[in-house]
Enzyme design. Sequence first.
Site, PDB file in Angstrom:
ATOM      1  N   GLU A  79       0.839  -1.191   0.000  1.00 44.39           N
ATOM      2  CA  GLU A  79       0.000   0.000   0.000  1.00 44.39           C
ATOM      3  C   GLU A  79       0.877   1.243   0.000  1.00 44.39           C
ATOM      4  OE1 GLU A  79      -1.542  -1.397   4.187  1.00 44.39           O
ATOM      5  OE2 GLU A  79      -2.097   0.692   3.931  1.00 44.39           O
ATOM      6  N   CYS A 111      -3.593  -3.659   4.381  1.00 42.06           N
ATOM      7  CA  CYS A 111      -2.746  -4.705   4.974  1.00 42.06           C
ATOM      8  C   CYS A 111      -3.207  -6.112   4.598  1.00 42.06           C
ATOM      9  CB  CYS A 111      -2.732  -4.562   6.494  1.00 42.06           C
ATOM     10  SG  CYS A 111      -2.330  -2.896   7.007  1.00 42.06           S
ATOM     11  N   HIS A 233      -2.702 -10.233  12.050  1.00 44.41           N
ATOM     12  CA  HIS A 233      -2.220  -8.939  11.573  1.00 44.41           C
ATOM     13  C   HIS A 233      -1.949  -8.079  12.803  1.00 44.41           C
ATOM     14  CE1 HIS A 233      -1.637  -5.233   9.587  1.00 44.41           C
ATOM     15  NE2 HIS A 233      -2.719  -4.684  10.125  1.00 44.41           N
TER      16      HIS A 233
HETATM   17  N1  CAA Z   1       0.867   2.502  30.559  1.00 43.32           N
HETATM   18  C1  CAA Z   1       0.339   1.364  30.033  1.00 43.32           C
HETATM   19  N2  CAA Z   1      -0.662   1.382  29.116  1.00 43.32           N
HETATM   20  C2  CAA Z   1      -1.110   2.579  28.701  1.00 43.32           C
HETATM   21  C3  CAA Z   1      -0.614   3.796  29.233  1.00 43.32           C
HETATM   22  C4  CAA Z   1       0.431   3.710  30.177  1.00 43.32           C
HETATM   23  N3  CAA Z   1       0.963   4.820  30.706  1.00 43.32           N
HETATM   24  N4  CAA Z   1      -1.265   4.806  28.630  1.00 43.32           N
HETATM   25  C5  CAA Z   1      -2.161   4.273  27.773  1.00 43.32           C
HETATM   26  N5  CAA Z   1      -2.079   2.921  27.826  1.00 43.32           N
HETATM   27  C6  CAA Z   1      -2.826   1.954  27.050  1.00 43.32           C
HETATM   28  C7  CAA Z   1      -4.293   2.324  26.881  1.00 43.32           C
HETATM   29  O1  CAA Z   1      -5.079   1.927  27.984  1.00 43.32           O
HETATM   30  C8  CAA Z   1      -4.629   1.554  25.611  1.00 43.32           C
HETATM   31  O2  CAA Z   1      -4.825   0.205  25.891  1.00 43.32           O
HETATM   32  P1  CAA Z   1      -6.313  -0.444  25.737  1.00 43.32           P
HETATM   33  O3  CAA Z   1      -6.726  -0.213  24.313  1.00 43.32           O
HETATM   34  O4  CAA Z   1      -6.082  -1.881  26.036  1.00 43.32           O
HETATM   35  O5  CAA Z   1      -7.166   0.294  26.714  1.00 43.32           O
HETATM   36  C9  CAA Z   1      -3.332   1.630  24.811  1.00 43.32           C
HETATM   37  O6  CAA Z   1      -2.301   1.964  25.742  1.00 43.32           O
HETATM   38  C10 CAA Z   1      -3.350   2.695  23.717  1.00 43.32           C
HETATM   39  O7  CAA Z   1      -3.744   3.893  24.338  1.00 43.32           O
HETATM   40  P2  CAA Z   1      -4.760   4.872  23.596  1.00 43.32           P
HETATM   41  O8  CAA Z   1      -5.942   4.100  23.086  1.00 43.32           O
HETATM   42  O9  CAA Z   1      -5.021   6.028  24.473  1.00 43.32           O
HETATM   43  O10 CAA Z   1      -3.812   5.302  22.394  1.00 43.32           O
HETATM   44  P3  CAA Z   1      -4.040   6.326  21.259  1.00 43.32           P
HETATM   45  O11 CAA Z   1      -5.452   6.768  21.194  1.00 43.32           O
HETATM   46  O12 CAA Z   1      -3.004   7.397  21.376  1.00 43.32           O
HETATM   47  O13 CAA Z   1      -3.670   5.491  19.943  1.00 43.32           O
HETATM   48  C11 CAA Z   1      -4.279   3.892  18.283  1.00 43.32           C
HETATM   49  C12 CAA Z   1      -3.920   4.114  19.750  1.00 43.32           C
HETATM   50  C13 CAA Z   1      -5.677   4.448  18.039  1.00 43.32           C
HETATM   51  C14 CAA Z   1      -4.249   2.419  17.957  1.00 43.32           C
HETATM   52  C15 CAA Z   1      -3.249   4.667  17.406  1.00 43.32           C
HETATM   53  O14 CAA Z   1      -1.960   4.137  17.583  1.00 43.32           O
HETATM   54  C16 CAA Z   1      -3.581   4.665  15.935  1.00 43.32           C
HETATM   55  O15 CAA Z   1      -4.385   5.474  15.450  1.00 43.32           O
HETATM   56  N6  CAA Z   1      -2.929   3.752  15.155  1.00 43.32           N
HETATM   57  C17 CAA Z   1      -3.114   3.684  13.706  1.00 43.32           C
HETATM   58  C18 CAA Z   1      -4.346   2.899  13.327  1.00 43.32           C
HETATM   59  C19 CAA Z   1      -4.241   1.451  13.763  1.00 43.32           C
HETATM   60  O16 CAA Z   1      -3.185   0.899  13.987  1.00 43.32           O
HETATM   61  N7  CAA Z   1      -5.407   0.793  13.868  1.00 43.32           N
HETATM   62  C20 CAA Z   1      -5.459  -0.624  14.206  1.00 43.32           C
HETATM   63  C21 CAA Z   1      -6.586  -1.340  13.499  1.00 43.32           C
HETATM   64  S1  CAA Z   1      -6.547  -0.977  11.738  1.00 43.32           S
HETATM   65  C22 CAA Z   1      -5.460  -2.114  11.087  1.00 43.32           C
HETATM   66  O17 CAA Z   1      -5.144  -3.101  11.689  1.00 43.32           O
HETATM   67  C23 CAA Z   1      -4.864  -1.816   9.751  1.00 43.32           C
HETATM   68  C24 CAA Z   1      -3.506  -1.233   9.952  1.00 43.32           C
HETATM   69  O18 CAA Z   1      -2.525  -1.943  10.004  1.00 43.32           O
HETATM   70  C25 CAA Z   1      -3.367   0.213  10.105  1.00 43.32           C
END
Ligand code: CAA
Length: 391
Positions: A79, A111, A233
């Site tokens: 991609e 992906c 994945h």
């Molecule tokens: N210590 C330990 N854990 C912590 C923490 C700390 N201090 N602070 C936060 N966490 C945990 C949170 O509780 C959360 O865990 P849970 O989901 O189990 O509750 C985890 O860390 C992530 O925290 P947030 O949800 O607050 O993180 P975020 O909002 O900043 O971002 C995300 C997370 C949305 C996945 C972001 O990384 C993102 O947008 N990623 C890109 C999109 C993606 O990867 N999507 C996945 C599905 S799509 C797919 O699979 C296709 C692909 O490859 C892209």
Amino acid sequence: MTIGIHRLSFHTPAYYLDLDTLAQARGADPAKFHVGLGQDRMAIPPPDQDIVTLAANAALPILDELGPDHIDWCLFATESGVDQSKAAALFCHGLLGLPASCRCAEIKEACYGGTAALRLAAAIVAASPASRVLVLASDIARYDLASPGEPTQGAGAVAMLVAADPDLLVLEPSPGVHCEDIMDFWRPNYRTEALAEGHYSTRMYLTTLAEAYKAHQAATGHTLATFAHLACHMPFTRIAWKALARLARADGIPEPPPDAAEALLAPATLYNRLTGNTYAACLYEGLASLLDHAPAPLDGKTIGCFSYGSGCMAEFYAATVVPGYAAHLYTPLHRHLLADRVPLTYRQYEDIFQYGIPTDGADHIFAPYRGGPFRLATLSAHKRRYERRDP
Ligand code: CAA
């Protein structure tokens, strides 16, 4: 006759950013990245590496071992394509010395592309059992600086030779598939960084996992007890634990205790923790990690595999490990590759991130960085020229 993966080789750039360094730069708690996302490092390709060189470098050990004979197709899943017209597979065709009779094409569905290519390869071999198909899956995951996706960035490629009566993994019948038209993660042609509705994408990953698993179960009667390990994945490795919880719920059983979950999942996550997201290559990097690290021999064991591509396509399938598989792995090569990487400072990471390759058609020579034998050497008149450097 069985059909599946005969050889599996993985490659990643020679540079990485430690997520402690990124956490410091962003004022984030490093535990969020290491524990919350399950990521330790992200692979950073230097300017002279792209999806073509990563894929060709991944394929080289297979070509060196088995040669190009009977490779009738080269399918390249990505991609992060380098050209809107010419297939990345054709650049690799030249670099790898594939036969003139080999068909080349590029495949895209986020992906899921690696799995789409694998399915097409299996169908080609089913129709023509002497054929071998080289499946390349290669991606560079980029999000905006300081965005939520940033700590999940990564880069890497896998090369899989798909053949009849394979040495490594047999693809079992009746994969479960689920498809929906959604906008959870995407990258318009005019952007070099992906956009994501991060939490929605994670929800859709898990929802469509349940749907694909249900379809697979209906056709096979498989349950979690069928699988010695799971390979998913992994946009970030912690998602594999969320996936397991969702599968247990689908089976109507309690979530496995932490030790059992670790045993089922961890061996497939070791490489991805160190490279970050490799999009189309991700699941197959996970399978390489599993085959390279399983604590007990996997001969004859069944692996549950989940492929997800945003947009979205989900597929859950079973693969059986072929007895004697361990003699056909590239484990030492993979381990050296990851152990010999060079850490970057935050400043170096941002400099590489901001490095835009020239778009004016002028002559441009790329400085040589560390990496595999294949590198991008020059750009001239909008043409990429790759080279193989001397060992
Ligand atoms: N210590 C330990 N854990 C912590 C923490 C700390 N201090 N602070 C936060 N966490 C945990 C949170 O509780 C959360 O865990 P849970 O989901 O189990 O509750 C985890 O860390 C992530 O925290 P947030 O949800 O607050 O993180 P975020 O909002 O900043 O971002 C995300 C997370 C949305 C996945 C972001 O990384 C993102 O947008 N990623 C890109 C999109 C993606 O990867 N999507 C996945 C599905 S799509 C797919 O699979 C296709 C692909 O490859 C892209």
